[in-house]
Design a protein around this motif. Structure first.
Motif, PDB file in Angstrom:
ATOM      1  N   UNK A   1       7.185  92.168 102.349  1.00 48.70           N
ATOM      2  CA  UNK A   1       8.576  92.355 101.938  1.00 48.70           C
ATOM      3  C   UNK A   1       9.253  91.015 101.656  1.00 48.70           C
ATOM      4  N   UNK A   2       8.881  89.993 102.378  1.00 52.43           N
ATOM      5  CA  UNK A   2       9.466  88.676 102.169  1.00 52.43           C
ATOM      6  C   UNK A   2       9.224  88.199 100.722  1.00 52.43           C
ATOM      7  N   UNK A   3       8.013  88.401 100.228  1.00 53.57           N
ATOM      8  CA  UNK A   3       7.688  88.029  98.848  1.00 53.57           C
ATOM      9  C   UNK A   3       8.441  88.909  97.855  1.00 53.57           C
ATOM     10  N   UNK A   4       8.535  90.189  98.183  1.00 53.10           N
ATOM     11  CA  UNK A   4       9.239  91.127  97.305  1.00 53.10           C
ATOM     12  C   UNK A   4      10.702  90.722  97.146  1.00 53.10           C
ATOM     13  N   UNK A   5      11.409  90.464  98.250  1.00 51.09           N
ATOM     14  CA  UNK A   5      12.825  90.093  98.178  1.00 51.09           C
ATOM     15  C   UNK A   5      12.999  88.760  97.460  1.00 51.09           C
ATOM     16  N   UNK A   6      12.078  87.832  97.652  1.00 42.48           N
ATOM     17  CA  UNK A   6      12.151  86.527  96.977  1.00 42.48           C
ATOM     18  C   UNK A   6      12.009  86.692  95.466  1.00 42.48           C
ATOM     19  N   UNK A   7      11.178  87.643  95.031  1.00 42.44           N
ATOM     20  CA  UNK A   7      10.963  87.881  93.606  1.00 42.44           C
ATOM     21  C   UNK A   7      12.256  88.339  92.922  1.00 42.44           C
ATOM     22  N   UNK A   8      13.129  89.021  93.650  1.00 42.20           N
ATOM     23  CA  UNK A   8      14.360  89.550  93.060  1.00 42.20           C
ATOM     24  C   UNK A   8      15.606  88.814  93.541  1.00 42.20           C
ATOM     25  N   UNK A   9      15.416  87.572  93.943  1.00 37.87           N
ATOM     26  CA  UNK A   9      16.557  86.740  94.309  1.00 37.87           C
ATOM     27  C   UNK A   9      17.445  86.576  93.070  1.00 37.87           C
ATOM     28  N   UNK A  10      18.739  86.704  93.235  1.00 41.51           N
ATOM     29  CA  UNK A  10      19.658  86.608  92.101  1.00 41.51           C
ATOM     30  C   UNK A  10      20.004  87.969  91.513  1.00 41.51           C
ATOM     31  N   UNK A  11      19.312  89.004  91.935  1.00 37.21           N
ATOM     32  CA  UNK A  11      19.606  90.367  91.503  1.00 37.21           C
ATOM     33  C   UNK A  11      20.458  91.035  92.583  1.00 37.21           C
ATOM     34  N   UNK A  12      21.366  91.903  92.167  1.00 35.07           N
ATOM     35  CA  UNK A  12      22.204  92.654  93.102  1.00 35.07           C
ATOM     36  C   UNK A  12      21.519  93.977  93.437  1.00 35.07           C
ATOM     37  N   UNK A  13      21.388  94.273  94.712  1.00 34.70           N
ATOM     38  CA  UNK A  13      20.818  95.544  95.156  1.00 34.70           C
ATOM     39  C   UNK A  13      21.862  96.632  94.935  1.00 34.70           C
ATOM     40  N   UNK A  14      21.508  97.661  94.137  1.00 34.50           N
ATOM     41  CA  UNK A  14      22.438  98.731  93.805  1.00 34.50           C
ATOM     42  C   UNK A  14      22.115 100.007  94.576  1.00 34.50           C
ATOM     43  N   UNK A  15      20.826 100.320  94.707  1.00 28.96           N
ATOM     44  CA  UNK A  15      20.417 101.559  95.365  1.00 28.96           C
ATOM     45  C   UNK A  15      19.053 101.348  96.005  1.00 28.96           C
ATOM     46  N   UNK A  16      18.889 101.867  97.218  1.00 31.97           N
ATOM     47  CA  UNK A  16      17.604 101.768  97.902  1.00 31.97           C
ATOM     48  C   UNK A  16      17.337 103.085  98.599  1.00 31.97           C
ATOM     49  N   UNK A  17      16.234 103.700  98.243  1.00 28.33           N
ATOM     50  CA  UNK A  17      15.796 104.937  98.869  1.00 28.33           C
ATOM     51  C   UNK A  17      14.308 104.801  99.153  1.00 28.33           C
ATOM     52  N   UNK A  18      13.753 105.737  99.888  1.00 21.66           N
ATOM     53  CA  UNK A  18      12.331 105.692 100.177  1.00 21.66           C
ATOM     54  C   UNK A  18      11.560 105.766  98.859  1.00 21.66           C
ATOM     55  N   UNK A  19      10.763 104.748  98.585  1.00 28.88           N
ATOM     56  CA  UNK A  19       9.922 104.722  97.396  1.00 28.88           C
ATOM     57  C   UNK A  19      10.628 104.316  96.118  1.00 28.88           C
ATOM     58  N   UNK A  20      11.902 103.951  96.191  1.00 30.10           N
ATOM     59  CA  UNK A  20      12.683 103.640  94.981  1.00 30.10           C
ATOM     60  C   UNK A  20      13.743 102.587  95.314  1.00 30.10           C
ATOM     61  N   UNK A  21      13.889 101.606  94.418  1.00 32.72           N
ATOM     62  CA  UNK A  21      14.921 100.585  94.613  1.00 32.72           C
ATOM     63  C   UNK A  21      15.467 100.179  93.239  1.00 32.72           C
ATOM     64  N   UNK A  22      16.791  99.969  93.157  1.00 34.90           N
ATOM     65  CA  UNK A  22      17.427  99.588  91.896  1.00 34.90           C
ATOM     66  C   UNK A  22      18.180  98.279  92.096  1.00 34.90           C
TER      67      UNK A  22
END
Length: 183
Positions: A76-97
């Motif tokens: 998850x640490x790598x995943x969040x780093x990949x989207x640094x600068x993006x705003x988290x809009x929606x997070x559900x099981x198996x899906x993230x926007x």
């Protein structure tokens, strides 16, 4: 000896993946872990997380582009780093926007965007690739009596949008001729 090395590698990988997984806020599904038995102890090894990722890009012309992709997440640490600068809009099981503001024109407007006037003398951005005008965005009503005749004709024919600078310049220019409602 070979079995012991393999077991130690699996234990190390299990501890590494498990340690990172425990830092995230997403729950581990029962199907995501398996047991590895080594020298009398059991170590849980997590499988990667599968996620649908939606990336929304909001352009200055108001157009929203959307990209969807499936990702396999090992840490998850790598995943969040990949989207640094993006705003988290929606997070559900198996899906993230995620959403990001883009300081540029959308590819669609660069390709097909024109400024013009509608029947109510509103400045509009429209799709100029078809015979039927499809409004992308309406801005403000213009006092066409204040326009020079060539300006009025340009807007009737449509002004092709070629760049971000031209887009912003035309908006500012025609805002001067806007009708401001009286309170």
């Amino acid at each position: 000896m070979r079995r012991v090395r393999l077991a130690l590698i699996l234990v190390a990988v299990g501890l590494f993946v498990g340690g990172i997984r425990s830092m995230d806020s997403m729950p581990i599904k029962a199907s995501e872990s398996s047991q590895v038995q080594t020298a009398g102890s059991k170590v849980a090894v997590q499988e990667p997380l599968e996620m649908e990722v939606v990336l929304q890009r909001v352009y200055i012309d108001g157009h929203v582009g959307e990209e969807r992709k499936k990702e396999t997440i090992w840490a998850m640490e790598d995943f969040w780093a990949r989207y640094e600068g993006w705003e988290l809009v929606d997070q559900q099981v198996g899906h993230i926007t995620f959403r990001k503001e883009v300081d540029d024109l959308s590819p669609f407007v660069k390709e097909a965007g024109y400024f013009g006037l509608n029947e109510g003398n509103e400045l509009i951005l429209f799709d100029g690739t078809s015979d039927e005008t499809q409004v992308i965005h309406s801005f403000f009503q213009i006092d066409v009596g204040k326009l020079e005749s060539f300006q009025s004709q340009e807007l009737q024919e449509g002004i092709k949008i070629k760049s971000k600078d031209q887009y912003l310049s035309l908006l500012k220019k025609y805002e001067y001729f806007s009708i401001t409602p009286t309170p």
